[in-house]
Scaffold this motif. Structure first.
Motif, short mmCIF file in Angstrom:
data_model
loop_
_atom_site.label_atom_id
_atom_site.label_comp_id
_atom_site.label_asym_id
_atom_site.label_seq_id
_atom_site.Cartn_x
_atom_site.Cartn_y
_atom_site.Cartn_z
N PHE A 68 3.12 -0.87 -24.62
CA PHE A 68 4.09 -1.97 -24.20
C PHE A 68 5.56 -1.06 -24.13
CE2 PHE A 68 7.69 -4.90 -24.88
CZ PHE A 68 7.36 -5.62 -23.58
N SER A 69 5.77 -0.70 -25.66
CA SER A 69 6.95 0.25 -25.66
C SER A 69 7.13 1.33 -24.67
CB SER A 69 6.99 0.66 -27.07
OG SER A 69 6.88 -0.63 -28.04
N ARG A 70 6.13 2.13 -24.57
CA ARG A 70 6.13 3.10 -23.67
C ARG A 70 6.44 2.85 -22.38
NH1 ARG A 70 4.88 7.78 -26.02
NH2 ARG A 70 3.98 8.81 -24.12
N VAL A 71 5.86 1.82 -21.78
CA VAL A 71 6.10 1.46 -20.37
C VAL A 71 7.48 0.85 -20.28
CG1 VAL A 71 5.40 -0.40 -18.73
CG2 VAL A 71 3.77 0.53 -20.02
N VAL A 72 8.01 0.16 -21.43
CA VAL A 72 9.63 -0.31 -20.98
C VAL A 72 10.45 0.88 -21.25
CG1 VAL A 72 11.42 -1.28 -22.53
CG2 VAL A 72 9.28 -2.31 -22.42
N GLY A 123 0.66 2.30 -14.11
CA GLY A 123 0.27 2.50 -12.73
C GLY A 123 0.78 1.09 -12.08
N GLY A 124 0.71 -0.04 -12.66
CA GLY A 124 1.28 -1.36 -12.14
C GLY A 124 2.82 -1.39 -12.18
N ALA A 125 3.34 -0.67 -13.22
CA ALA A 125 4.67 -0.59 -12.98
C ALA A 125 5.32 0.21 -12.06
CB ALA A 125 5.37 -0.04 -14.61
N ILE A 126 4.51 1.46 -11.80
CA ILE A 126 5.11 2.21 -10.59
C ILE A 126 5.11 1.41 -9.52
CG2 ILE A 126 4.66 4.25 -9.41
CD1 ILE A 126 3.45 5.51 -11.69
N ILE A 127 3.98 0.91 -9.39
CA ILE A 127 3.67 0.01 -7.84
C ILE A 127 4.92 -1.11 -7.84
CG2 ILE A 127 2.33 -1.47 -6.56
CD1 ILE A 127 -0.23 0.12 -8.09
N LEU A 128 4.78 -1.92 -8.72
CA LEU A 128 5.90 -3.05 -8.70
C LEU A 128 7.39 -2.67 -8.50
CD1 LEU A 128 5.29 -5.39 -11.61
CD2 LEU A 128 5.39 -5.98 -9.21
N THR A 129 7.71 -1.24 -9.15
CA THR A 129 9.13 -0.84 -9.09
C THR A 129 9.26 -0.32 -7.65
OG1 THR A 129 9.01 -0.08 -11.16
CG2 THR A 129 10.64 0.73 -9.72
N VAL A 130 8.17 0.33 -6.97
CA VAL A 130 8.38 0.90 -5.59
C VAL A 130 8.42 -0.05 -4.61
CG1 VAL A 130 7.40 2.69 -4.04
CG2 VAL A 130 7.41 3.30 -6.36
N PHE A 131 7.50 -1.22 -4.75
CA PHE A 131 7.35 -2.27 -3.73
C PHE A 131 8.57 -3.12 -3.86
CE2 PHE A 131 5.67 -6.36 -3.07
CZ PHE A 131 5.44 -6.46 -1.89
N ALA A 132 9.23 -3.19 -4.99
CA ALA A 132 10.63 -4.19 -5.14
C ALA A 132 11.61 -3.30 -4.25
CB ALA A 132 10.68 -4.34 -6.41
N LEU A 133 11.78 -2.07 -4.76
CA LEU A 133 12.80 -0.94 -4.01
C LEU A 133 12.48 -1.05 -2.41
CD1 LEU A 133 12.72 2.01 -6.45
CD2 LEU A 133 14.82 0.40 -5.45
N PHE A 186 0.74 -1.09 -0.03
CA PHE A 186 0.22 0.04 0.09
C PHE A 186 0.80 1.30 0.04
CE2 PHE A 186 -3.52 -2.66 0.87
CZ PHE A 186 -4.65 -1.91 0.15
N ALA A 187 2.07 1.01 0.70
CA ALA A 187 2.90 2.35 0.72
C ALA A 187 3.58 2.42 -0.84
CB ALA A 187 4.15 2.34 1.52
N SER A 188 3.36 1.59 -1.65
CA SER A 188 3.84 1.68 -2.65
C SER A 188 3.04 2.12 -4.01
CB SER A 188 4.43 0.37 -3.38
OG SER A 188 5.36 -0.25 -2.37
N ILE A 189 1.48 2.60 -3.67
CA ILE A 189 0.84 2.64 -4.58
C ILE A 189 0.43 4.23 -4.87
CG2 ILE A 189 -1.71 2.66 -5.24
CD1 ILE A 189 -1.99 -0.08 -3.85
#
Lengths: 315, 278, 519
Positions: free
Chosen positions: B65-69, B246-256, A139-142
């Motif tokens: 897809f190309s833009r997200v990459v 949006g999913g790309a942002i969430i995944l990246t931040v979550f992973a970090l 949730f902190a990442s959304i």
């Protein structure tokens, strides 16, 4: 106690002066001016210049600053260029939304963040902890705008359960049901912040658990949940209170995005719009009010933590 | 060695994998993408995901897809830029303030003032004054984290500087720059690496918020925030347009965040409290 | 626990207030029509700005001497009758004698003269008319005489155009006022609604004007007899288009302006909303700098740029479905009485990069950077501009795309040496003389001798056929010297709840909320 508060308040004065000076000079670096915004596309340069003179925008910046400061000291923040109304009124107009939204959000944060944090700490290392911590981190990442847009799309438009946007005043109509307009924004805003609180409560409690007296309490054979709630949580509470205070201040700023998504008439959106309209007095006024608010919350946090923990001496 | 803690925590290993994939996308974007991310085609507008356009197309007929990459590349550049700005200025401010107490009082007061101004508003003001652009956007977001970095460095440096061995060296006549460089800095490295990871993560969210408000990167730059901002009016018509960036942002931040957590436990158990504040 | 009781008391007080509100609400059931607009207008003084937002609010409370009917003709509105002298130099206007201002006073000739004078002295559009006027005088209680310097064709159209136009105020408010916009509550007019309050950041509220004296003719466009059918009008700023749409779908707003093209088909099928298309187009315009930079006196290079463009591509991306745009180059849409094909041979249907490159070379272009200023504040400008820039780049032009927020762009374009091209949009105007690109002082500064000569002839005649012929020549000249490039027309549309009655099939220019009822 009295002198402590007085001293703190006095020491805030230079802070305010520096802040106002910084903001003032910064704002005037922004290209574009309110006169051309107001007169629109067809106005010629002579008309714009005439209006600038009429509004006093042609005078040197330091002179404008001193005039503003002199009035601000008397509680007069000037007049909004755009609305042609006293800045204090314009801000007060937005304050209701911002404060109610912040309070609503805080309630959610406390209701979700604190129990989840306790749970996570009590079972730290276990499955529950992993699930709670992991969810919090997700949730902190959304991004808030993304969450807000999808909430509108699903809950408000899809199911029609809640209003999509806007916020009619509660204070004026006395109609408490208008609070439903703030439910989705509050959920949006509380998501990342609850996640933060979960982590802080957990970290704070884990720290206290290692303290000697907790071990003593355990050794005395007290039940685990009693140890956790009575001893550990109470001590961790000090840190939590401080965090909640700052979270509250932070909400005002973070609300910028949420207010934009939900078209709420709050301070955050007001300041963005005012920057785009070059409505200098409103920007200055809001920053001043927010900094004062920050200083006050700081002070209150200090007083409360001192109250909770007699070991902390008042400086 | 470095990887050992990740072996112990499977979720964190997942984070690492995500980051590696993102990094790969960022570095080799031109080789990966099937289409030019900026090529507009009116006849291919708002197509749902299919075999040709994996993530569908946006309102200008560009391949999502190309833009997200390519967005991964912008995320990497923004993140690195913000971290560098925040660390360079934050560490400078923090250590100087700790080492020269008189200067420190003034500087830290200034930092306090800046922390009182809501972070996003500060960034907004920077962008409006400087104008839109990749570098300006980095400065604006970096400015938010300079203050927190300065505060943390200040606290840590004071602790270190007050330790007895530094006092001993000083009495032996070592110069200030020498002490700062050889004795204070090395002790700051581990906590700052951890701090940098979190700054990197939250810079993504701040930068995306600025993009969303239309005050971040120039809109022709394919950043994830811009993609969401540009296409949000199509949410009912083409929900995938918001889903993928949006999913790309969430995944990246979550992973970090996952990776940062592990690094914190490993590198720096002492300063958990300071850093827990992100 | 003091805290709890205090809260308890607060809640009890509030619920008491709610009960009261319910009771009083029943007693004065008031119909409020809620309109979601894109932003708050800069102010409500329509004389001083051409901002559409100001017009949309203003239209319901302020009135003008003439007004446009369905057919697009300026017909008497606050004026009862008029007479133009044989030589075309003197117009005598007889005012309606029953017109009441919101403050209760009856409109007099002096009110009209003072309103026109302020507009003529400081209003952007007012100057166009006043440059051609010798004097405006009250020659009776209800008689105003206008003396022209020379024959001036478009005078009625200028007096009828509300956008940046001469709204009539009471003399005590408007006399000797400068360029500073009037305060909201000073907007006292003669319209069916009067100003109520402006809650910054929340809404602008107009209330029904009970003593409104309608024109005795039938309602016809913006002219004829109007009537307020709701008690209150609220204009609420909702910048996000998605939020405007979902707000109307959910019934939170009754009307929302400016909806994105791509939702058109979907919204047409949606029973919870109705779409209403604008009858008059909005046109994106690319202005070339005639007073400085690389395009100064280089008409050939401008034509080279034009040859590189495929407008239909840009229009489709900006506006969506085909019934919402038309990639055509005439400054008036087909069917309009000012439509002409003068110069249209040069309008590019399909861009030809190679030809453009060759033309540019012949025009002496060697890859110098071309500064193109674009704003993100308005999606139509941004979307079309973005595509056109791409097409220019494809033809080898070295475009330096500079993106600003709108106020910054407006500020920069006033300087002759800061830019080469900027894009804006232009609304429908009832008379060609109102086009900004014909205005010598408007950024772009098209002041070539050929243009000046044609323009002088054009405004100097009242003969309809002659004016049409001259306008055709002017448009042809605009395709030769390219002061602006127009990629096409965009037809915006608005949406409203199915419970609104009395709106036209399609909007003339702006929505007006008199004659609109809520069921």
């Amino acid at each position: 106690m009295g002198t402590f508060i007085l001293k703190r308040l006095l020491s805030a004065i230079p802070t305010l002066l520096i802040a106002s000076l910084l903001v003032f000079s910064f704002i005037h670096l922004i290209p574009g001016d309110p006169a051309s915004v107001m007169l629109g596309d067809m106005a010629d340069t002579a008309e714009i210049e005439a209006l600038r003179v009429q509004m006093g925008l042609d005078r040197p910046i330091w002179e404008q600053y001193l005039t503003w400061l002199g009035k601000a000291l008397q509680g007069d923040l000037g007049e909004s260029i755009y609305f042609q109304e006293p800045v204090t009124r314009v801000i007060a107009e937005g304050a209701e939304t911002s404060i109610l939204l912040a309070l609503f959000t805080m309630v959610l944060i406390v209701l979700i963040g604190i129990p989840a944090g306790i749970l996570s700490a009590a079972f730290h290392g276990g499955k529950t902890d992993q699930v709670v911590s992991g969810t919090a981190m997700l949730f902190a990442s959304i991004p808030t705008f993304w969450l807000g847009l999808y909430l509108i799309f699903t809950v408000a438009v899809g199911f029609g359960w809640l209003p999509t946007s806007g916020f009619p005043s509660v204070l004026e109509s006395g109609d408490l049901s208008n609070l439903k307009y703030l439910i989705l924004p509050a959920i949006t805003l509380s998501a990342p912040n609850s996640a933060l609180v979960v982590r802080l409560v957990r970290a704070g409690m884990l720290d206290t658990m290692r303290d000697d007296y907790v071990r003593t309490a355990r050794a005395k054979g007290l039940l685990e949940h009693k140890v956790i709630l009575r001893h550990v949580f109470r001590n961790a509470l000090i840190g939590v209170v401080a965090t909640l205070g700052f979270t509250f201040v932070g909400l005002v700023s973070e609300a910028v995005v949420t207010e934009t998504v939900f078209a709420l008439p709050g301070i955050g959106r007001l300041v963005v719009q005012s920057i785009l309209r070059r409505d200098y007095p409103v920007i200055q006024g809001i920053i001043l009010v927010v900094v004062v608010f920050y200083i006050l919350v700081n002070l209150i946090v200090d007083i409360v933590t001192t109250h909770l923990d007699p070991r902390v001496k008042m400086a | 060695m470095f990887l050992s803690p990740f072996r112990a925590r499977k979720v964190a290993a997942l984070g690492l994998v995500i980051l590696v994939v993102m990094l790969f996308c960022a570095l080799f974007a031109p080789l990966i993408v099937p289409h030019d991310p900026n090529a507009m085609q009116a006849s291919a507008r708002l197509r749902p995901p299919d075999a040709e356009f994996w993530f569908g197309t946006d309102h200008a007929g560009r391949d999502l897809f190309s833009r997200v990459v390519y967005g991964a590349r912008m995320a990497l550049i923004t993140g690195v830029g913000v971290v560098v700005i925040a660390l360079v200025f934050g560490v400078l401010l923090g250590t100087l303030s700790a080492y020269f107490p008189n200067l420190g009082i003034v500087l830290m007061r200034l930092v306090d003032v800046l922390m009182g101004i809501p972070a996003l508003l500060l960034a907004l003001a920077f962008v409006v004054v400087l104008g839109k652009g990749l570098f300006n956007s980095m400065i604006a977001v970096g400015a938010i984290y300079i203050t927190t970095t300065a505060r943390i460095t200040y606290g840590l440096s004071r602790k270190i500087a007050s330790e007895t061995y530094i006092e001993a060296i000083t009495s032996l006549g070592a110069g200030h720059p020498r002490i700062l460089w050889h004795h204070v800095m090395p002790n700051l490295v581990s906590p700052l690496i951890v701090q940098a990871t979190f700054i990197f993560a939250f810079a993504q969210l701040s930068a995306a918020s600025l993009d969303f408000l239309g005050l971040g990167l120039p809109p022709d730059v394919p950043s994830w925030g811009n993609m969401v901002a540009e296409t949000r009016r199509y949410i009912t018509r083409a929900p995938w347009l918001l889903m993928f960036p949006g999913g790309a942002i969430i995944l990246t931040v979550f992973a970090l965040n996952l990776v940062g957590d592990v690094m914190r436990d490993r590198l720096d158990p002492r300063f958990k409290d300071d850093l827990a504040r992100w | 626990m003091i805290g709890t009781t205090r809260w308890g008391r607060a809640v009890r007080n509030l619920s008491a207030a709610t009960a009261l509100a319910v009771i009083s609400g029943a007693a004065f059931a008031q119909e409020t029509l809620k309109v979601a607009i894109t932003d708050e207008p800069p102010h409500l003084d329509t004389q001083m700005t051409t901002a559409t937002l100001t017009t949309i609010v203003n239209l319901n409370m302020m009135e003008t001497l003439y007004a446009f009917n369905e057919a697009g003709e300026a017909v008497p509105f606050l004026v009862a009758s008029d007479e133009l002298s044989e030589d075309g130099l003197t117009a005598v206007l007889t005012l309606r004698d029953d017109v009441k201002f919101h403050n209760g006073d009856t409109m007099s000739a002096q009110d009209v003269v003072d309103s026109l004078d302020r507009w003529g002295a400081h209003g952007g559009r007012g100057k166009l008319l006043y440059d051609m006027i010798e004097s405006v005088e009250a020659t009776g209680d209800a008689e105003v005489t206008i003396t022209f310097k020379g024959v001036f064709g478009p005078w009625k159209n200028l007096l009828a155009f509300v956008n940046g136009g001469p709204a009539i105020y009471p003399s005590e408010i408007i006399k000797d006022r400068g360029p500073e916009p009037l305060a909201p509550e000073e907007n006292i007019g003669t319209g069916p609604f009067k100003f109520g309050e402006w809650r910054p950041n929340r809404y602008i509220e107009l209330t029904k004007f009970e003593e409104y004296a309608p024109h005795d003719g039938p309602a016809d466009g913006y002219a004829g007899g109007h009537e307020a059918l709701v008690d209150k009008l609220q204009f609420i700023a909702v910048p996000d288009v998605g939020t405007r749409v979902s707000g109307v779908q959910a019934g939170d707003y009754d009307y929302a302006e400016r909806i994105t093209g791509d939702l058109y088909a979907e919204l047409n099928d949606d029973p919870s909303v109705e779409t209403i298309r604008h009858g008059a187009p909005t046109m994106p315009l690319l202005f070339f700098n005639s007073a400085g930079g690389i395009f100064k006196e280089n008409f050939a290079l401008r034509r080279a740029i034009m040859a590189a463009l495929t407008p239909s591509e840009a229009m489709a991306i900006a506006a969506g479905p085909e019934d919402l745009w038309d990639a055509q180059g005439a400054f008036y849409p087909k069917g309009n009485r000012w439509y002409t094909e003068g110069g249209l041979d040069s309008f590019p249907q399909q861009g030809d990069p190679d030809k453009a490159r060759q033309m540019a070379e012949e025009a002496g272009y060697k890859g110098e950077p071309i500064r193109f200023m674009l704003t993100t504040s308005y999606p139509i400008m941004y979307d079309t501009g973005n595509v056109l820039v791409q097409q220019m780049k494809d033809a080898g032009f070295n475009i330096d795309l500079q993106i600003y927020d709108w106020p910054t762009l407006v500020n920069r374009r006033a300087e002759t040496d800061l830019w080469d091209i900027f894009e804006t949009t232009h609304g429908a105007v009832p008379d060609p003389s109102l086009f900004t690109f014909l205005n010598d002082n408007y950024p772009g500064w098209w002041t070539s001798p050929e243009k000046k000569e044609l323009e002088a002839k054009f405004v100097g005649t009242t003969d309809a056929d002659e004016r049409m012929a001259l306008w055709t020549d002017l448009q042809a000249l605009a395709y030769e010297q390219v002061p602006v490039f127009k990629p096409g027309d965009v037809y915006l549309y608005d949406i409203h709840g199915p419970n609104l009655e009395g709106l036209p099939e399609q909007l003339l220019i702006w929505p007006a909320f008199y004659g609109v009822a809520k069921n």
